[in-house]
Design a protein around this motif. Structure first.
Motif: not given
Length: 196
Positions: A95-118
């Motif tokens: 599968s292909s995947w993508a993500f985006y966070a809220s502009p107000q999301a705290p630092k580190g949100t992208g890493s947590r999202m990536e971990y959970l996506a994997l």
């Protein structure tokens, strides 16, 4: 008993790293506001400001598709981002995947999202491979993917036009066995950061 301890560990993980869950109908406008944020739009193939009507029509179309799954990322009961799996190929288990966070999301949100996506891709969806495309101008996300074990599988030179300039598109991928050997290290790092 093992299931009991596994349940405790999963609860601890979700309280510290967050979770992926179904998107509620009442969250569609919130989702759109994040997608239309200038910082998010700048890194997307589709860069125009999306109207609510266009967004709702798109959402209605994808509801019947089995090759797409969208999730809300939530941490401590606060919605913070969107994770999408598209082009899900059940025969080849990729599968292909993508993500985006809220502009107000705290630092580190992208890493947590990536971990959970994997984790979702390889443990829940039982995929063999997860892949994505990233515009070259989005080098922080290319580096983030590499940190999690993604390999650059190709560069499509001057593939996409952004503001009258042609930019490269990076193709990245990770296999289930590669994530299996990387997941514990990344989980430990994220848990340490969540304590900081």
């Amino acid at each position: 008993m093992a299931d009991f301890y596994q349940g405790i560990k999963m609860n601890e993980l979700s309280s510290r790293l967050g979770l992926l869950r179904a998107i509620k109908p009442e969250e569609l406008e919130l989702m759109l506001s994040w997608r239309n944020a200038p910082g998010v739009r700048a890194n997307m193939y589709t860069r125009h400001e999306i109207s609510l009507d266009e967004h709702l029509q798109w959402w209605g179309r994808i509801q019947s598709r089995v090759d797409q799954k969208y999730f809300m990322y939530e941490c401590q009961s606060t919605p913070l981002g969107i994770v999408a799996f598209t082009g899900i190929d059940t025969a080849s288990r990729n599968s292909s995947w993508a993500f985006y966070a809220s502009p107000q999301a705290p630092k580190g949100t992208g890493s947590r999202m990536e971990y959970l996506a994997l984790e979702c891709a390889f443990n829940e969806q039982k995929l063999h491979k997860l892949y994505c495309e990233v515009l070259a101008v989005n080098s922080p996300v290319i580096k983030l993917h590499q940190k999690f074990g993604f390999k650059i599988e190709g560069i499509l030179r001057e593939q996409h036009r952004v503001d009258e300039v042609f930019v490269d598109v990076y193709k990245l991928g990770i296999l289930a066995r590669e994530w299996s050997s990387k997941r514990e290290e990344m989980q430990e790092k994220l848990l340490k950061l969540s304590n900081a």
